[in-house]
Motif scaffolding. Sequence first.
Motif, PDB file in Angstrom:
ATOM      1  N   ARG A 122       6.497  54.208   4.165  1.00 14.18           N
ATOM      2  CA  ARG A 122       6.894  55.289   4.898  1.00 14.18           C
ATOM      3  C   ARG A 122       8.176  55.512   5.294  1.00 14.18           C
ATOM      4  O   ARG A 122       8.990  56.569   5.089  1.00 14.18           O
ATOM      5  N   LYS A 123       8.754  54.179   5.801  1.00 11.31           N
ATOM      6  CA  LYS A 123      10.144  54.221   5.844  1.00 11.31           C
ATOM      7  C   LYS A 123      11.284  54.665   4.955  1.00 11.31           C
ATOM      8  O   LYS A 123      12.062  55.369   5.140  1.00 11.31           O
ATOM      9  N   GLU A 124      10.941  54.091   3.760  1.00 14.52           N
ATOM     10  CA  GLU A 124      11.668  54.269   2.702  1.00 14.52           C
ATOM     11  C   GLU A 124      11.635  56.065   2.218  1.00 14.52           C
ATOM     12  O   GLU A 124      12.518  56.410   1.925  1.00 14.52           O
ATOM     13  N   GLU A 125      10.496  56.447   2.417  1.00 16.90           N
ATOM     14  CA  GLU A 125      10.222  57.869   1.889  1.00 16.90           C
ATOM     15  C   GLU A 125      10.855  58.835   3.055  1.00 16.90           C
ATOM     16  O   GLU A 125      11.311  59.854   2.450  1.00 16.90           O
ATOM     17  N   GLU A 126      10.830  58.417   4.201  1.00 14.83           N
ATOM     18  CA  GLU A 126      11.517  59.193   5.311  1.00 14.83           C
ATOM     19  C   GLU A 126      13.003  59.247   5.154  1.00 14.83           C
ATOM     20  O   GLU A 126      13.520  60.228   5.197  1.00 14.83           O
ATOM     21  N   ALA A 127      13.669  58.050   4.457  1.00 10.62           N
ATOM     22  CA  ALA A 127      15.142  58.079   4.534  1.00 10.62           C
ATOM     23  C   ALA A 127      15.586  59.259   3.302  1.00 10.62           C
ATOM     24  O   ALA A 127      15.096  59.255   2.280  1.00 10.62           O
ATOM     25  N   PRO A 128      16.270  60.087   3.728  1.00  5.87           N
ATOM     26  CA  PRO A 128      16.684  61.100   2.951  1.00  5.87           C
ATOM     27  C   PRO A 128      17.484  60.599   1.629  1.00  5.87           C
ATOM     28  O   PRO A 128      18.255  59.775   1.711  1.00  5.87           O
ATOM     29  N   ALA A 129      17.125  60.878   0.478  1.00  4.37           N
ATOM     30  CA  ALA A 129      17.542  60.388  -0.716  1.00  4.37           C
ATOM     31  C   ALA A 129      19.006  61.248  -1.086  1.00  4.37           C
ATOM     32  O   ALA A 129      19.065  62.613  -0.738  1.00  4.37           O
ATOM     33  N   LYS A 130      19.972  60.562  -1.363  1.00  2.54           N
ATOM     34  CA  LYS A 130      21.361  61.053  -1.920  1.00  2.54           C
ATOM     35  C   LYS A 130      20.949  61.970  -3.147  1.00  2.54           C
ATOM     36  O   LYS A 130      20.457  61.304  -4.183  1.00  2.54           O
ATOM     37  N   PRO A 131      21.450  63.311  -3.119  1.00  2.00           N
ATOM     38  CA  PRO A 131      21.427  63.937  -4.463  1.00  2.00           C
ATOM     39  C   PRO A 131      22.180  63.136  -5.453  1.00  2.00           C
ATOM     40  O   PRO A 131      23.142  62.571  -5.347  1.00  2.00           O
ATOM     41  N   ALA A 132      21.612  63.179  -6.775  1.00  2.00           N
ATOM     42  CA  ALA A 132      22.067  62.388  -7.855  1.00  2.00           C
ATOM     43  C   ALA A 132      23.400  63.155  -8.217  1.00  2.00           C
ATOM     44  O   ALA A 132      23.378  64.490  -8.160  1.00  2.00           O
TER      45      ALA A 132
END
Length: 146
Positions: free
Chosen positions: A114-124
């Motif tokens: 859940r913590k990994e999913e909550e972290a905003p992903a940088k746009p590719a």
Amino acid sequence: MSIIKEFREFAVKGNMIDLAVGVIIGGAFGKIVDSLVKDVIMPVITLITGGGVDFTQKFFVLGQNPNNLQSLTDLQKAGINVLTYGNFITIFINFIILAWVVFVMVKLINKMRRKEEEAPAKPAPTPEDIQLLREIRDELKLRKEG
């Protein structure tokens, strides 16, 4: 597709390897839990209950006992039918502890996911060919307007 090729594909897939590793680790982990129950928890339970409680030696004789044998090993060697409920209690305690440990581990893993999913992903970053096509499009728009 040949049967050998299909089997190789099946056996070498990542999920199959992960499953095999899980089974091996689970077997070793089961031995650890068994030792924890037998060597740590059961002696503490025996101490708390005033000693003399050894679940592995709890049984009922279900048949004739002509020699009036009292020990479980002697009864089993003599071939007398014995209900060893104490062994079941020990295995049940093993199961409860193992299930609890697996439950806690799954909770921790889910929490980390859940913590990994909550972290905003940088746009590719935009691929170079797409960027080039956008520049061409923009240049064509400018030529039509001008």
